[in-house]
Design a protein around this motif. Structure first.
Motif, PDB file in Angstrom:
ATOM      1  N   ASP A 171       4.892  13.496  38.906  1.00  0.00           N
ATOM      2  CA  ASP A 171       3.561  12.929  39.133  1.00  0.00           C
ATOM      3  C   ASP A 171       3.043  12.129  37.943  1.00  0.00           C
ATOM      4  O   ASP A 171       1.848  11.842  37.859  1.00  0.00           O
ATOM      5  N   ARG A 172       3.942  11.773  37.022  1.00  0.00           N
ATOM      6  CA  ARG A 172       3.520  10.984  35.861  1.00  0.00           C
ATOM      7  C   ARG A 172       4.625  10.014  35.477  1.00  0.00           C
ATOM      8  O   ARG A 172       5.722  10.046  36.032  1.00  0.00           O
ATOM      9  N   SER A 173       4.343   9.153  34.512  1.00  0.00           N
ATOM     10  CA  SER A 173       5.315   8.135  34.112  1.00  0.00           C
ATOM     11  C   SER A 173       6.459   8.739  33.308  1.00  0.00           C
ATOM     12  O   SER A 173       6.285   9.716  32.569  1.00  0.00           O
ATOM     13  N   VAL A 212      12.616   1.179  30.004  1.00  0.00           N
ATOM     14  CA  VAL A 212      12.152   1.076  31.384  1.00  0.00           C
ATOM     15  C   VAL A 212      11.133   2.187  31.612  1.00  0.00           C
ATOM     16  O   VAL A 212      11.355   3.329  31.213  1.00  0.00           O
ATOM     17  N   VAL A 213      10.005   1.862  32.232  1.00  0.00           N
ATOM     18  CA  VAL A 213       9.016   2.880  32.563  1.00  0.00           C
ATOM     19  C   VAL A 213       8.952   3.006  34.078  1.00  0.00           C
ATOM     20  O   VAL A 213       8.894   2.013  34.801  1.00  0.00           O
ATOM     21  N   VAL A 214       9.005   4.259  34.568  1.00  0.00           N
ATOM     22  CA  VAL A 214       8.949   4.549  36.004  1.00  0.00           C
ATOM     23  C   VAL A 214       7.656   5.310  36.277  1.00  0.00           C
ATOM     24  O   VAL A 214       7.392   6.347  35.661  1.00  0.00           O
ATOM     25  N   THR A 215       6.853   4.785  37.204  1.00  0.00           N
ATOM     26  CA  THR A 215       5.544   5.370  37.497  1.00  0.00           C
ATOM     27  C   THR A 215       5.363   5.542  38.999  1.00  0.00           C
ATOM     28  O   THR A 215       5.553   4.584  39.753  1.00  0.00           O
ATOM     29  N   PRO A 216       4.990   6.741  39.447  1.00  0.00           N
ATOM     30  CA  PRO A 216       4.676   6.917  40.878  1.00  0.00           C
ATOM     31  C   PRO A 216       3.264   6.449  41.180  1.00  0.00           C
ATOM     32  O   PRO A 216       2.364   6.535  40.334  1.00  0.00           O
ATOM     33  N   VAL A 217       3.064   5.939  42.395  1.00  0.00           N
ATOM     34  CA  VAL A 217       1.740   5.509  42.842  1.00  0.00           C
ATOM     35  C   VAL A 217       1.229   6.527  43.862  1.00  0.00           C
ATOM     36  O   VAL A 217       1.898   6.787  44.866  1.00  0.00           O
ATOM     37  N   ALA A 218       0.063   7.120  43.589  1.00  0.00           N
ATOM     38  CA  ALA A 218      -0.521   8.144  44.464  1.00  0.00           C
ATOM     39  C   ALA A 218       0.498   9.237  44.789  1.00  0.00           C
ATOM     40  O   ALA A 218       0.802   9.480  45.961  1.00  0.00           O
ATOM     41  N   PRO A 219       1.040   9.932  43.768  1.00  0.00           N
ATOM     42  CA  PRO A 219       2.027  10.973  44.038  1.00  0.00           C
ATOM     43  C   PRO A 219       1.419  12.165  44.762  1.00  0.00           C
ATOM     44  O   PRO A 219       0.295  12.576  44.479  1.00  0.00           O
ATOM     45  N   MET A 220       2.203  12.719  45.689  1.00  0.00           N
ATOM     46  CA  MET A 220       1.748  13.881  46.453  1.00  0.00           C
ATOM     47  C   MET A 220       2.420  15.154  45.965  1.00  0.00           C
ATOM     48  O   MET A 220       1.840  16.232  45.999  1.00  0.00           O
ATOM     49  N   ALA A 249       4.331   4.877  46.469  1.00  0.00           N
ATOM     50  CA  ALA A 249       5.289   3.905  45.921  1.00  0.00           C
ATOM     51  C   ALA A 249       5.850   4.432  44.613  1.00  0.00           C
ATOM     52  O   ALA A 249       5.271   5.329  43.987  1.00  0.00           O
ATOM     53  N   ILE A 250       6.983   3.876  44.223  1.00  0.00           N
ATOM     54  CA  ILE A 250       7.583   4.143  42.910  1.00  0.00           C
ATOM     55  C   ILE A 250       7.798   2.789  42.258  1.00  0.00           C
ATOM     56  O   ILE A 250       8.359   1.876  42.865  1.00  0.00           O
ATOM     57  N   VAL A 251       7.340   2.661  41.004  1.00  0.00           N
ATOM     58  CA  VAL A 251       7.421   1.389  40.294  1.00  0.00           C
ATOM     59  C   VAL A 251       8.253   1.567  39.028  1.00  0.00           C
ATOM     60  O   VAL A 251       7.991   2.458  38.222  1.00  0.00           O
ATOM     61  N   ALA A 252       9.262   0.715  38.851  1.00  0.00           N
ATOM     62  CA  ALA A 252      10.052   0.679  37.620  1.00  0.00           C
ATOM     63  C   ALA A 252       9.797  -0.661  36.947  1.00  0.00           C
ATOM     64  O   ALA A 252       9.932  -1.715  37.579  1.00  0.00           O
ATOM     65  N   SER A 253       9.402  -0.630  35.666  1.00  0.00           N
ATOM     66  CA  SER A 253       8.968  -1.847  34.981  1.00  0.00           C
ATOM     67  C   SER A 253       9.700  -2.077  33.674  1.00  0.00           C
ATOM     68  O   SER A 253      10.093  -1.127  32.990  1.00  0.00           O
ATOM     69  N   THR A 254       9.837  -3.354  33.328  1.00  0.00           N
ATOM     70  CA  THR A 254      10.270  -3.748  31.993  1.00  0.00           C
ATOM     71  C   THR A 254       9.067  -3.660  31.063  1.00  0.00           C
ATOM     72  O   THR A 254       7.927  -3.502  31.517  1.00  0.00           O
ATOM     73  N   PRO A 255       9.264  -3.805  29.740  1.00  0.00           N
ATOM     74  CA  PRO A 255       8.100  -3.829  28.842  1.00  0.00           C
ATOM     75  C   PRO A 255       7.097  -4.927  29.204  1.00  0.00           C
ATOM     76  O   PRO A 255       5.892  -4.688  29.246  1.00  0.00           O
ATOM     77  N   ALA A 256       7.580  -6.140  29.499  1.00  0.00           N
ATOM     78  CA  ALA A 256       6.663  -7.225  29.874  1.00  0.00           C
ATOM     79  C   ALA A 256       5.947  -6.906  31.176  1.00  0.00           C
ATOM     80  O   ALA A 256       4.753  -7.179  31.334  1.00  0.00           O
ATOM     81  N   GLY A 257       6.653  -6.305  32.121  1.00  0.00           N
ATOM     82  CA  GLY A 257       6.067  -5.971  33.409  1.00  0.00           C
ATOM     83  C   GLY A 257       5.196  -4.737  33.391  1.00  0.00           C
ATOM     84  O   GLY A 257       4.520  -4.448  34.387  1.00  0.00           O
ATOM     85  N   ALA A 293      -1.606  -0.888  36.646  1.00  0.00           N
ATOM     86  CA  ALA A 293      -2.605  -0.636  37.686  1.00  0.00           C
ATOM     87  C   ALA A 293      -2.480   0.776  38.245  1.00  0.00           C
ATOM     88  O   ALA A 293      -3.476   1.366  38.688  1.00  0.00           O
ATOM     89  N   ALA A 294      -1.260   1.328  38.225  1.00  0.00           N
ATOM     90  CA  ALA A 294      -1.029   2.678  38.743  1.00  0.00           C
ATOM     91  C   ALA A 294      -1.275   3.755  37.697  1.00  0.00           C
ATOM     92  O   ALA A 294      -1.042   4.942  37.958  1.00  0.00           O
ATOM     93  N   GLY A 295      -1.741   3.364  36.507  1.00  0.00           N
ATOM     94  CA  GLY A 295      -2.048   4.327  35.467  1.00  0.00           C
ATOM     95  C   GLY A 295      -0.926   4.572  34.479  1.00  0.00           C
ATOM     96  O   GLY A 295      -1.014   5.484  33.653  1.00  0.00           O
ATOM     97  N   GLY A 296       0.137   3.761  34.548  1.00  0.00           N
ATOM     98  CA  GLY A 296       1.255   3.914  33.624  1.00  0.00           C
ATOM     99  C   GLY A 296       0.969   3.316  32.264  1.00  0.00           C
ATOM    100  O   GLY A 296       0.015   2.546  32.099  1.00  0.00           O
TER     101      GLY A 296
END
Length: 329
Positions: free
Chosen positions: A213-215, A201-209, A173-181, A188-191
């Motif tokens: 591979d980082r935020s 905005v912070v973008v974090t991959p989940v279980a990158p292959m 998965a790929i997660v893009a978050s606001t500061p509150a989010g 949970a994904a280590g971001g």
């Protein structure tokens, strides 16, 4: 001056009738007006004017969300085009966003009537999903994710910033978050956790292959998009935890930060911040509930055990422990 109108957004399943009664009494004493949407008629009961969503959005002066963080986020999205203040009353579990417990609602309403509160601005992500020439738009106050469905391959996507290719993802998965989010799926994904004072905005991959591979932390003016690539057969586009669309190869998910898209009422911002930090620290503890109980003061431990002996619900999870013990520690 127009009528002060309080809009109700109740939890979709839990009973909130006690809080609705408190609100009904307060609005009567305060010469205010109580409003809810027709779809929520069964949950708010009698004595509340029912209107459709458009009228609700136009008329409310403040919104009271009776639920958990999900209900609160829904209320904020509902009035985002006209961001009136939103007060959260906690009928949920974790409650990072909501501040007021049901038992404290009468005092909270009196303080609102006396204007003894502050407003906390919240940023949101404007999301445009393009697939087969069709566009749909969404608003996320916490996060946006493109997540693989079991048995449907991985999420493969190019990251493009302001029309410049930045790299690619191949992950669950790929997660893009606001500061509150940033304290939710991203955390949970280590971001990293972003300060609410930062517009980013912070973008974090989940279980990158492979690939990134980082935020990655991006600025408020950057337009980012995920160009979904081959290998993505059927992924889910989730907006604040709700599945909104299917994503597959050839789709484009574009995001832009909308600053100050929502306003949250804070009665004690410092205390709320301390409780939030405590909840985050407890989430990191690899302990069972019985082990967690040993960490609290003995008098609190005795109260929980006494409740259990009397047949009351004696859960000792972090969400219950923080509320009675935060001020005492």
């Amino acid at each position: 001056m127009g009528t002060f109108t309080v809009g109700l957004v109740p939890h979709p399943t839990k009973s909130v009738v006690d809080s609705v009664a408190i609100l009904r009494d307060w609005t009567t004493r305060s010469d205010a007006h109580l409003l809810a949407m027709t779809a929520d008629a069964a949950r708010v009961g009698d004595g509340v004017e029912l209107v459709d969503e458009g009228v609700f959005r136009e008329r409310v002066s403040v919104v009271v969300a009776l639920g958990g963080d999900g209900t609160m986020l829904g209320a904020m999205r509902l009035v985002a085009e006209r961001p009136v203040p939103v007060l959260g009353v906690n009928y949920g579990n974790v409650g990072f966003l909501v501040e007021v417990e049901p038992r404290d609602l009468p005092e909270a309403l009196d303080r609102i009537g006396e204007k003894q509160f502050s407003l906390e601005a919240h940023h949101a992500l404007e999301v445009t999903h393009t697939s087969s020439g069709f566009e749909n738009t969404y608003l996320a106050f916490n996060d946006v994710s493109v997540a693989r469905r079991p048995g449907e391959g991985v999420v493969s996507a190019d990251l493009v910033l302001d029309d410049t290719p930045y790299g690619f993802y191949k992950a669950d998965a790929i997660v893009a978050s606001t500061p509150a989010g940033s304290t939710a799926y991203n955390y949970a994904a280590g971001g990293p956790i972003l300060s609410p004072a930062v517009a980013a905005v912070v973008v974090t991959p989940v279980a990158p292959m492979s690939g990134i591979d980082r935020s990655v932390v991006l600025g408020p003016r950057e337009l980012l998009r995920f160009e979904i690539g081959d290998g993505t057969h059927s992924a889910a586009l989730e907006i604040d935890g709700r599945v909104m669309a299917d994503v597959s190869a050839g789709c484009v998910v574009a995001l832009r930060l909308r600053r100050d898209a929502g306003q949250v009422i804070r009665l004690d911002a410092d205390r709320h911040g301390r409780k939030g930090r405590l909840k985050l620290s407890l989430l990191d503890l690899p302990l069972r509930e019985d082990q967690l109980l040993e960490l609290v003061p003995s008098d609190v431990r005795a109260r929980f055990r006494e409740r259990g002996e009397h047949g009351e619900r004696a859960s000792v999870s972090y969400t219950h422990l923080t509320l009675p013990t935060t001020d005492a520690w």
